[in-house]
Write a protein that holds these residues in place. Sequence first.
Motif, PDB file in Angstrom:
ATOM      1  N   PHE A  30       0.887  -1.046  -0.040  1.00 41.19           N
ATOM      2  CA  PHE A  30       0.094  -0.076   0.005  1.00 41.19           C
ATOM      3  C   PHE A  30       0.870   1.407   0.151  1.00 41.19           C
ATOM      4  O   PHE A  30       0.339   2.446   0.310  1.00 41.19           O
ATOM      5  CB  PHE A  30      -1.008  -0.098   1.198  1.00 41.19           C
ATOM      6  CG  PHE A  30      -2.185  -0.907   1.069  1.00 41.19           C
ATOM      7  CD1 PHE A  30      -2.993  -0.834   0.083  1.00 41.19           C
ATOM      8  CD2 PHE A  30      -2.114  -2.115   1.818  1.00 41.19           C
ATOM      9  CE1 PHE A  30      -4.189  -1.429  -0.232  1.00 41.19           C
ATOM     10  CE2 PHE A  30      -3.208  -3.160   1.434  1.00 41.19           C
ATOM     11  CZ  PHE A  30      -4.172  -2.725   0.547  1.00 41.19           C
ATOM     12  N   SER A  78       1.927   3.134  -5.835  1.00 41.58           N
ATOM     13  CA  SER A  78       0.804   2.920  -6.602  1.00 41.58           C
ATOM     14  C   SER A  78       0.489   1.813  -7.359  1.00 41.58           C
ATOM     15  O   SER A  78       1.300   0.944  -7.887  1.00 41.58           O
ATOM     16  CB  SER A  78       0.824   4.139  -7.578  1.00 41.58           C
ATOM     17  OG  SER A  78       1.557   3.861  -8.850  1.00 41.58           O
ATOM     18  N   PRO A 114      -5.100   1.387   4.364  1.00 43.64           N
ATOM     19  CA  PRO A 114      -6.197   2.626   3.938  1.00 43.64           C
ATOM     20  C   PRO A 114      -7.661   2.136   4.294  1.00 43.64           C
ATOM     21  O   PRO A 114      -7.856   0.859   4.568  1.00 43.64           O
ATOM     22  CB  PRO A 114      -6.006   2.567   2.494  1.00 43.64           C
ATOM     23  CG  PRO A 114      -4.673   1.994   2.269  1.00 43.64           C
ATOM     24  CD  PRO A 114      -4.366   1.038   3.411  1.00 43.64           C
ATOM     25  N   PRO A 115      -8.442   3.208   4.276  1.00 46.51           N
ATOM     26  CA  PRO A 115      -9.911   2.707   4.366  1.00 46.51           C
ATOM     27  C   PRO A 115     -10.276   1.543   3.331  1.00 46.51           C
ATOM     28  O   PRO A 115      -9.797   1.676   2.483  1.00 46.51           O
ATOM     29  CB  PRO A 115     -10.718   4.014   4.402  1.00 46.51           C
ATOM     30  CG  PRO A 115      -9.699   5.052   3.495  1.00 46.51           C
ATOM     31  CD  PRO A 115      -8.392   4.493   3.823  1.00 46.51           C
ATOM     32  N   SER A 125     -12.744   1.614   1.322  1.00 41.43           N
ATOM     33  CA  SER A 125     -13.001   2.115  -0.121  1.00 41.43           C
ATOM     34  C   SER A 125     -11.905   2.489  -1.140  1.00 41.43           C
ATOM     35  O   SER A 125     -11.968   2.063  -2.117  1.00 41.43           O
ATOM     36  CB  SER A 125     -14.080   3.256   0.154  1.00 41.43           C
ATOM     37  OG  SER A 125     -13.125   4.384   0.674  1.00 41.43           O
ATOM     38  N   GLU A 126     -10.914   2.848  -0.340  1.00 43.85           N
ATOM     39  CA  GLU A 126      -9.569   2.988  -1.123  1.00 43.85           C
ATOM     40  C   GLU A 126      -8.827   1.756  -1.438  1.00 43.85           C
ATOM     41  O   GLU A 126      -8.261   1.686  -2.566  1.00 43.85           O
ATOM     42  CB  GLU A 126      -8.600   3.929  -0.200  1.00 43.85           C
ATOM     43  CG  GLU A 126      -7.319   4.348  -0.924  1.00 43.85           C
ATOM     44  CD  GLU A 126      -6.311   5.261  -0.180  1.00 43.85           C
ATOM     45  OE1 GLU A 126      -5.361   5.038  -0.319  1.00 43.85           O
ATOM     46  OE2 GLU A 126      -6.721   5.804   0.903  1.00 43.85           O
ATOM     47  N   VAL A 127      -8.883   0.791  -0.456  1.00 42.27           N
ATOM     48  CA  VAL A 127      -8.162  -0.460  -0.823  1.00 42.27           C
ATOM     49  C   VAL A 127      -9.127  -1.351  -2.053  1.00 42.27           C
ATOM     50  O   VAL A 127      -8.115  -1.662  -3.009  1.00 42.27           O
ATOM     51  CB  VAL A 127      -8.656  -1.486   0.488  1.00 42.27           C
ATOM     52  CG1 VAL A 127      -8.075  -3.015   0.054  1.00 42.27           C
ATOM     53  CG2 VAL A 127      -7.646  -1.025   1.603  1.00 42.27           C
ATOM     54  N   ARG A 128     -10.373  -0.958  -2.031  1.00 41.13           N
ATOM     55  CA  ARG A 128     -11.052  -1.445  -3.165  1.00 41.13           C
ATOM     56  C   ARG A 128     -10.645  -0.700  -4.690  1.00 41.13           C
ATOM     57  O   ARG A 128     -10.621  -1.505  -5.807  1.00 41.13           O
ATOM     58  CB  ARG A 128     -12.542  -1.595  -3.017  1.00 41.13           C
ATOM     59  CG  ARG A 128     -12.970  -2.458  -2.174  1.00 41.13           C
ATOM     60  CD  ARG A 128     -14.346  -2.675  -1.752  1.00 41.13           C
ATOM     61  NE  ARG A 128     -15.282  -1.326  -1.904  1.00 41.13           N
ATOM     62  CZ  ARG A 128     -15.658  -1.216  -0.409  1.00 41.13           C
ATOM     63  NH1 ARG A 128     -15.170  -1.944   0.651  1.00 41.13           N
ATOM     64  NH2 ARG A 128     -16.141   0.188  -0.450  1.00 41.13           N
ATOM     65  N   ASP A 129     -10.568   0.607  -4.588  1.00 41.53           N
ATOM     66  CA  ASP A 129     -10.186   1.383  -5.578  1.00 41.53           C
ATOM     67  C   ASP A 129      -8.699   1.061  -6.171  1.00 41.53           C
ATOM     68  O   ASP A 129      -8.693   0.928  -7.371  1.00 41.53           O
ATOM     69  CB  ASP A 129     -10.205   2.803  -5.170  1.00 41.53           C
ATOM     70  CG  ASP A 129      -9.787   3.605  -6.418  1.00 41.53           C
ATOM     71  OD1 ASP A 129     -10.559   3.789  -7.395  1.00 41.53           O
ATOM     72  OD2 ASP A 129      -8.749   4.326  -6.050  1.00 41.53           O
ATOM     73  N   GLN A 130      -7.856   0.828  -5.411  1.00 40.18           N
ATOM     74  CA  GLN A 130      -6.544   0.415  -5.659  1.00 40.18           C
ATOM     75  C   GLN A 130      -6.592  -0.806  -6.466  1.00 40.18           C
ATOM     76  O   GLN A 130      -5.941  -1.089  -7.307  1.00 40.18           O
ATOM     77  CB  GLN A 130      -5.582   0.520  -4.696  1.00 40.18           C
ATOM     78  CG  GLN A 130      -5.130   1.802  -4.024  1.00 40.18           C
ATOM     79  CD  GLN A 130      -4.261   1.968  -2.987  1.00 40.18           C
ATOM     80  OE1 GLN A 130      -3.171   1.196  -3.071  1.00 40.18           O
ATOM     81  NE2 GLN A 130      -4.217   2.920  -1.853  1.00 40.18           N
ATOM     82  N   ARG A 163      -7.831  -0.721  -9.804  1.00 36.57           N
ATOM     83  CA  ARG A 163      -6.982  -0.096 -10.806  1.00 36.57           C
ATOM     84  C   ARG A 163      -5.714  -1.235 -11.194  1.00 36.57           C
ATOM     85  O   ARG A 163      -5.166  -1.102 -12.484  1.00 36.57           O
ATOM     86  CB  ARG A 163      -6.214   1.229 -10.092  1.00 36.57           C
ATOM     87  CG  ARG A 163      -7.119   2.339  -9.974  1.00 36.57           C
ATOM     88  CD  ARG A 163      -6.790   3.245  -8.925  1.00 36.57           C
ATOM     89  NE  ARG A 163      -5.677   4.017  -9.247  1.00 36.57           N
ATOM     90  CZ  ARG A 163      -5.089   4.584  -8.299  1.00 36.57           C
ATOM     91  NH1 ARG A 163      -5.755   5.026  -6.944  1.00 36.57           N
ATOM     92  NH2 ARG A 163      -4.026   5.211  -8.487  1.00 36.57           N
ATOM     93  N   ASN A 167     -12.440  -5.204   4.297  1.00 40.36           N
ATOM     94  CA  ASN A 167     -12.479  -4.263   2.966  1.00 40.36           C
ATOM     95  C   ASN A 167     -13.571  -4.616   1.962  1.00 40.36           C
ATOM     96  O   ASN A 167     -13.528  -4.021   1.037  1.00 40.36           O
ATOM     97  CB  ASN A 167     -11.007  -4.570   2.323  1.00 40.36           C
ATOM     98  CG  ASN A 167      -9.866  -3.956   3.292  1.00 40.36           C
ATOM     99  OD1 ASN A 167      -9.803  -2.826   3.436  1.00 40.36           O
ATOM    100  ND2 ASN A 167      -9.201  -4.890   3.834  1.00 40.36           N
TER     101      ASN A 167
END
Length: 262
Positions: A116, A119, A158-159, A161-166, A169, A194
Amino acid sequence: MILRRALILSLLALAACGRPGNPPPADPGTLFPARFSDSDPVDFNGRNPQSFPVHGIDVARFQNNIDWNTARRNGVNFAFIKATEGGDLKDINFDTHWQGAGQAAVKRGAYHFYYFCTSPEDQARWFIRNVPRTPGMLPPVLDMEWNPFSPTCAHIRPPASEVRDQMRRWLAVVERHYGQRPIIYTTPKFYRENGLSGFNGYDFWLRTTAKTPAEAYPGQTWRFWQYSATGIVPGIGGDVDLNAFSGNSAQWQNWIATRAAR
């Protein structure tokens, strides 16, 4: 003299092929039953992983000098091989494992351990740089779990929502390159914290060595179950992770036909 020399060479070749621990490669289409044992076996309340007919392993730098032909004949029908971590670490045994598994006609795939502090795009590019797109390879794997050992990333959580976003990607970049939707590997704690149940349409590879997947991940479908970290497999020195495929032999062949890289 020439005939005598040819005879000696032929006998030596036959002896080499017949040496214990060095059998010739098996037919690529053959599935072998698991002849595994376990140094620390678990009772899954009667839901024995051995009820699944297709088994395999996952390996990393901790496994050395694998006799892949022997391992395959004893039930290693597939192998997930650690390739990369973060944006700049490559497993020191990846190339050796990748080549050995391929030569033994073991169905092989590569996995990336996510960090984490880099990027997702950089990590995806690093994975692509080190894992050749090979016809017949299993889909790439994204290994998602909290990392308590990294001196730089262990404290970064990370929270959800950010974990899932990363994750999305990384998955998108890798899918475009290999032409197959990646598999998601995870642990019960990471999965719950998560909200990974929202990744519909992905094959899951689930770790649970004390409970069945149905108990540890209620309602989650899965494709692979990592059921032991203490497996004993002929041809491999020391403990190794054991895994089962979710379906029967025909379903395995159908899955390979649609999910292997071309």
